[in-house]
Motif scaffolding. Structure first.
Motif, PDB file in Angstrom:
ATOM      1  N   LYS A  20       0.857  -1.187   0.000  1.00  0.00           N
ATOM      2  CA  LYS A  20       0.000   0.000   0.000  1.00  0.00           C
ATOM      3  C   LYS A  20       0.889   1.232   0.000  1.00  0.00           C
ATOM      4  CE  LYS A  20      -2.232   1.900   3.561  1.00  0.00           C
ATOM      5  NZ  LYS A  20      -3.199   2.100   4.660  1.00  0.00           N
ATOM      6  N   TYR A  21       0.571   2.189  -0.879  1.00  0.00           N
ATOM      7  CA  TYR A  21       1.320   3.444  -0.961  1.00  0.00           C
ATOM      8  C   TYR A  21       0.457   4.574  -0.424  1.00  0.00           C
ATOM      9  CZ  TYR A  21       4.132   0.887  -4.443  1.00  0.00           C
ATOM     10  OH  TYR A  21       4.923  -0.025  -5.103  1.00  0.00           O
ATOM     11  N   GLY A  22       1.056   5.405   0.443  1.00  0.00           N
ATOM     12  CA  GLY A  22       0.383   6.628   0.863  1.00  0.00           C
ATOM     13  C   GLY A  22      -0.379   6.488   2.161  1.00  0.00           C
ATOM     14  N   PHE A  23      -0.549   7.638   2.828  1.00  0.00           N
ATOM     15  CA  PHE A  23      -1.361   7.744   4.032  1.00  0.00           C
ATOM     16  C   PHE A  23      -2.742   8.272   3.649  1.00  0.00           C
ATOM     17  CE2 PHE A  23       3.051   8.256   5.411  1.00  0.00           C
ATOM     18  CZ  PHE A  23       3.121   7.321   6.434  1.00  0.00           C
ATOM     19  N   PHE A  24      -3.693   8.138   4.566  1.00  0.00           N
ATOM     20  CA  PHE A  24      -5.064   8.568   4.230  1.00  0.00           C
ATOM     21  C   PHE A  24      -5.125  10.060   3.933  1.00  0.00           C
ATOM     22  CE2 PHE A  24      -5.035   9.573   8.720  1.00  0.00           C
ATOM     23  CZ  PHE A  24      -5.859  10.675   8.825  1.00  0.00           C
ATOM     24  N   TRP A  25      -4.246  10.840   4.570  1.00  0.00           N
ATOM     25  CA  TRP A  25      -4.309  12.285   4.324  1.00  0.00           C
ATOM     26  C   TRP A  25      -3.749  12.672   2.955  1.00  0.00           C
ATOM     27  CZ3 TRP A  25      -1.397  10.412   8.605  1.00  0.00           C
ATOM     28  CH2 TRP A  25      -0.035  10.324   8.401  1.00  0.00           C
ATOM     29  N   ASP A  26      -3.106  11.711   2.269  1.00  0.00           N
ATOM     30  CA  ASP A  26      -2.618  11.988   0.918  1.00  0.00           C
ATOM     31  C   ASP A  26      -3.754  12.081  -0.097  1.00  0.00           C
ATOM     32  OD1 ASP A  26      -0.020  11.936   1.820  1.00  0.00           O
ATOM     33  OD2 ASP A  26       0.245   9.810   1.386  1.00  0.00           O
ATOM     34  N   ARG A  27      -4.942  11.585   0.283  1.00  0.00           N
ATOM     35  CA  ARG A  27      -6.129  11.586  -0.582  1.00  0.00           C
ATOM     36  C   ARG A  27      -5.946  10.767  -1.856  1.00  0.00           C
ATOM     37  NH1 ARG A  27      -9.693  15.825   0.947  1.00  0.00           N
ATOM     38  NH2 ARG A  27      -8.784  17.253   2.464  1.00  0.00           N
TER      39      ARG A  27
ATOM     40  N   GLY B 286      -9.414  11.488  -4.120  1.00  0.00           N
ATOM     41  CA  GLY B 286      -9.477  12.796  -3.491  1.00  0.00           C
ATOM     42  C   GLY B 286     -10.040  12.806  -2.089  1.00  0.00           C
ATOM     43  N   ALA B 287     -10.355  11.631  -1.547  1.00  0.00           N
ATOM     44  CA  ALA B 287     -10.949  11.558  -0.204  1.00  0.00           C
ATOM     45  C   ALA B 287      -9.900  11.099   0.800  1.00  0.00           C
ATOM     46  CB  ALA B 287     -12.131  10.591  -0.195  1.00  0.00           C
ATOM     47  N   LYS B 288     -10.018  11.595   2.022  1.00  0.00           N
ATOM     48  CA  LYS B 288      -9.164  11.112   3.106  1.00  0.00           C
ATOM     49  C   LYS B 288      -9.770   9.813   3.631  1.00  0.00           C
ATOM     50  CE  LYS B 288      -7.239  15.500   4.718  1.00  0.00           C
ATOM     51  NZ  LYS B 288      -7.073  16.412   5.876  1.00  0.00           N
ATOM     52  N   ALA B 289      -9.470   8.723   2.960  1.00  0.00           N
ATOM     53  CA  ALA B 289     -10.101   7.440   3.255  1.00  0.00           C
ATOM     54  C   ALA B 289      -9.096   6.499   3.899  1.00  0.00           C
ATOM     55  CB  ALA B 289     -10.649   6.817   1.969  1.00  0.00           C
ATOM     56  N   VAL B 290      -9.402   6.047   5.122  1.00  0.00           N
ATOM     57  CA  VAL B 290      -8.543   5.098   5.827  1.00  0.00           C
ATOM     58  C   VAL B 290      -8.740   3.723   5.206  1.00  0.00           C
ATOM     59  CG1 VAL B 290      -8.047   4.033   8.053  1.00  0.00           C
ATOM     60  CG2 VAL B 290      -8.718   6.439   7.939  1.00  0.00           C
TER      61      VAL B 290
ATOM     62  N   GLU C  85      -9.219  -8.299  -1.599  1.00  0.00           N
ATOM     63  CA  GLU C  85     -10.104  -7.390  -0.896  1.00  0.00           C
ATOM     64  C   GLU C  85      -9.313  -6.235  -0.282  1.00  0.00           C
ATOM     65  OE1 GLU C  85     -13.557  -7.784   2.502  1.00  0.00           O
ATOM     66  OE2 GLU C  85     -11.614  -8.730   2.890  1.00  0.00           O
ATOM     67  N   ILE C  86      -9.802  -5.016  -0.503  1.00  0.00           N
ATOM     68  CA  ILE C  86      -9.263  -3.815   0.131  1.00  0.00           C
ATOM     69  C   ILE C  86     -10.393  -3.195   0.941  1.00  0.00           C
ATOM     70  CG2 ILE C  86      -8.092  -1.614  -0.204  1.00  0.00           C
ATOM     71  CD1 ILE C  86      -6.499  -3.976  -1.293  1.00  0.00           C
ATOM     72  N   ARG C  87     -10.093  -2.801   2.179  1.00  0.00           N
ATOM     73  CA  ARG C  87     -11.127  -2.258   3.052  1.00  0.00           C
ATOM     74  C   ARG C  87     -10.913  -0.762   3.262  1.00  0.00           C
ATOM     75  NH1 ARG C  87     -11.735  -7.064   7.648  1.00  0.00           N
ATOM     76  NH2 ARG C  87     -12.395  -8.679   6.149  1.00  0.00           N
ATOM     77  N   PHE C  88     -11.977  -0.002   3.014  1.00  0.00           N
ATOM     78  CA  PHE C  88     -12.013   1.423   3.284  1.00  0.00           C
ATOM     79  C   PHE C  88     -13.102   1.660   4.326  1.00  0.00           C
ATOM     80  CE2 PHE C  88      -9.936   1.432  -0.799  1.00  0.00           C
ATOM     81  CZ  PHE C  88      -9.124   2.559  -0.798  1.00  0.00           C
ATOM     82  N   TYR C  89     -12.706   2.131   5.504  1.00  0.00           N
ATOM     83  CA  TYR C  89     -13.687   2.314   6.572  1.00  0.00           C
ATOM     84  C   TYR C  89     -14.463   1.005   6.761  1.00  0.00           C
ATOM     85  CZ  TYR C  89     -12.675   7.294   5.869  1.00  0.00           C
ATOM     86  OH  TYR C  89     -12.048   8.498   5.745  1.00  0.00           O
ATOM     87  N   SER C  90     -15.778   1.046   6.585  1.00  0.00           N
ATOM     88  CA  SER C  90     -16.601  -0.153   6.738  1.00  0.00           C
ATOM     89  C   SER C  90     -17.048  -0.689   5.384  1.00  0.00           C
ATOM     90  CB  SER C  90     -17.829   0.158   7.601  1.00  0.00           C
ATOM     91  OG  SER C  90     -18.576   1.211   7.020  1.00  0.00           O
TER      92      SER C  90
END
Length: 639
Positions: A285-292, A316-320, A333-338
């Motif tokens: 995985k590349y990048g932190f959530f704040w990188d959008r 463009g979203a700050k997605a964990v 599978e990749i998980r974003f939030y729920s």
């Protein structure tokens, strides 16, 4: 295979260990008065939990039975993490740091036998002989460093287990002779530590499930190095292709450099790695959530690489995000939030450098809750609450039980707490009732127990401050439901049965964390005034006090001020002439300023200005202002 989640409620955070087995959840609460700091399954039958104050509990979770408890040795660092070996014979409790700098931290590693939590090894440092790379964990204090003393133990990243079953970790400057960075492996038989040096650069290593391999980012030259190299050949500065280094742990060796992104663009930070179970490939995985802009890529140990994938749904979203299932043969599978989205495995063979996955092709689906439902957790926690027995729902029986509870609070309130909350179960005639339901029924049926409720609440308010200070709680004890203070249902019931009980409500409002608890100033106050109204001068005085409490709480009024919030200003106009209301306001201001327990950031002058601004909104209020102006000002107080 059982799956573990740590859960709880807003007020009883991380107090429940929930194990899912064959679709059903089994819950245990290992520490009635503390939170769970870490937990791990020990085989399929047992669970080990670590409390926030360093107690370990081994549980046979299917039977909900304690096997053994043990308190970890106290030291400079309280253990925060647990690791269980693959054969479920050893448990390690330890502290570590993310590899981000070269600061030495004082860490501790405790190794215990899983069967009975017997401490086998306790290390604050590592002692090294002068003639080799084999040392030994030392429980001796390692700081400050001294000649002949142990090297300070600083662990970077997670513990893991190597193919030989040895506990292993990356150590910073804890090798022989103060060596900078290396792999430390702990022998089970004698506690000896073998040290193998790694390149000095501080960076993350992600180990495969067997511990055989590790990958780490290849560091790009610094801008200065890149410019110097470019100057030497008369060219523009360029970035090398972004790559990961593949290492083996037995022997410790760099065996390959796997190119991830061959282009010259600025490198992106690798923040997470997930290995496929056969250890032939890994996902980055590349990048932190704040990188959008989070991206994902598969890299094979044979050098094959997929395109770099991104999801249009989250552009463009700050997605964990994190990796879900990377073992499935059809899709990853990749998980974003729920949510869950997917990368089809055939796309990994595409030759392009990147692929943006559109919303209509990402296989989106919402994820079920990670743990048991909130209602199930709430029901489970209710079983652990202190029980007040009531013979039947008569005034005499309820008064007797309230008297018993008052005595318990007076003599040992701390014993009734669960963490920072007081919540009770009432067993009435053999049937359990929640605390809110019990007191709501008292109010609804107007059971004549107001004196008992008054004594209960005044006793609680008398002993609460000392306990809050002794336990270092923040301003108050919390209650049975989220955002409620302790005994909030009892306070509500008393106000319903005795509208003149606002004298008790004054003290209840004062002994709150007004910054966070607003149930009493919204729900409770609205219900009280709707049922009672502003009936006399004493209640109007309480209304002025309530407005001052709202200012004390730091709440900002978006209307005319807090004298108008529940209609007290309009009610005062019908009950009091302006001069009498001015006298009442002065009395309340003086009384408020004289109470140090209110901990008000505003002094008398500032509070007076707030009330005057509220009065200026009506003609009656302006006459009150005139009456206030005719009276001598109060002595200056603290601001």
């Amino acid at each position: 295979m059982p799956r573990l989640e740590i859960t709880g409620t807003e007020r009883r955070y991380n107090t429940v260990a929930a194990i899912e087995d064959k679709g059903a959840w089994q819950m245990v609460m290992p520490f009635p008065r503390a939170s769970i700091r870490a937990a791990a399954l020990v085989g399929d039958e047992r669970l080990v939990c670590l409390s926030e104050d360093g107690e370990l509990c081994l549980i046979a979770w299917r039977a909900r039975q304690d096997v053994v408890r043990r308190r970890l040795p106290r030291g400079d660092s309280c253990a925060r993490r647990l690791f269980v070996t693959r054969d479920a014979e050893l448990i390690a409790a330890y502290v570590s740091h993310v590899p981000s700098d070269e600061i030495q931290y004082l860490h501790r590693l405790v190794v215990l036998r899983a069967a009975d939590l017997e401490i086998l090894l306790d290390g604050r440092g590592i002692t090294w002989p002068s003639d080799g790379p084999i040392g030994r964990l030392s429980a001796e204090e390692a700081y400050p460093p001294r000649p002949g003393g142990p090297a300070i133990l600083t662990i970077h990243g997670d513990l893991f287990e190597d193919p030989e079953g040895r506990l292993a970790f990356i150590g910073l400057r804890c090798g022989p002779g103060g060596a900078s960075y290396g792999l430390c492996r702990l022998e089970r038989t004698d506690g000896s530590v073998r040290y193998d040096p790694l390149p000095d650069a501080v960076k993350p290593y992600w180990f495969s499930p067997s511990g055989r391999y590790a990958v780490t980012p290849r560091l790009d030259p610094s801008p200065r190095e890149s410019e110097a190299a470019a100057d030497a050949v008369g060219d523009e500065p360029r970035h090398r292709a972004q790559a990961v280094e593949l290492w083996t742990t037995e022997p410790v060796a760099h065996v390959a450099t796997l190119v991830a992104r061959p282009g010259p663009e600025q490198h992106r930070v690798m923040t997470e790695v997930a290995w496929e179970p056969d250890e032939r490939a890994l996902w980055v995985k590349y990048g932190f959530f704040w990188d959008r802009n989070t991206e994902f890529q598969r890299i094979g140990l044979d050098g094959a690489r997929s395109p770099v994938f991104a999801f249009g749904r989250y552009a463009g979203a700050k997605a964990v995000s994190t990796f879900g299932d990377v073992a499935d043969a059809e899709r990853v599978e990749i998980r974003f939030y729920s949510d869950a989205v997917f990368i089809p495995r055939p796309w990994c063979a595409d030759s392009g450098p990147a692929r943006l996955i559109a919303q209509d092709e990402d296989g989106y689906r919402p994820l079920a809750s990670a743990g048991p439902s909130a209602s199930a957790v709430g029901r489970f926690l209710a079983r652990s609450l202190p029980v007040v027995t009531v013979a039947d729902f008569s005034a005499a029986a309820i008064a007797e039980s309230l008297g018993w509870l008052t005595g318990q609070i007076r003599t040992d309130l701390a014993a009734l707490l669960r963490s920072d909350a007081l919540a009770l179960t009432f067993r009435v005639g053999g049937k359990a009732m929640t605390e809110p339901a019990f007191f709501a029924r008292i109010a609804r049926e107007r059971i004549a127990v107001a004196p008992g409720l008054r004594e209960l609440l005044t006793t609680y308010l008398e002993v609460q401050p000392a306990l809050v200070a002794a336990k270092n709680l923040y301003r108050q004890i919390w209650g049975p439901d989220d955002n409620q203070g302790a005994l909030a249902p009892a306070m509500q019931a008393l106000l319903h049965l005795d509208p003149a009980a606002h004298d008790v409500f004054r003290d209840y409002l004062a002994q709150r964390d007004g910054e966070h608890e607003d149930y009493s100033t919204t729900v409770m106050m609205q219900t009280y005034i709707a049922a009672t109204g502003w009936r006399d001068r004493a209640m109007i005085g309480f209304g002025v006090y309530f407005a001052l409490i709202r200012y004390r709480d730091g709440v900002i009024s978006l209307g005319g001020g807090f004298l108008e919030e529940h209609g007290v200003l309009d009610a005062a106009e019908g009950l009091l002439d302006p001069a009498d209301f001015a006298v009442l306001i002065r009395e309340e201001l003086d009384g408020f300023a004289a109470r140090p327990d209110l901990d008000c950031r505003l002094g008398p002058d500032a509070l007076s200005r707030e009330l005057r601004a509220s009065l200026a909104t009506t003609a009656y209020g302006r006459r009150v202002l005139a009456a206030l102006a005719d009276r001598p000002a109060a002595p200056p107080g603290p601001t």
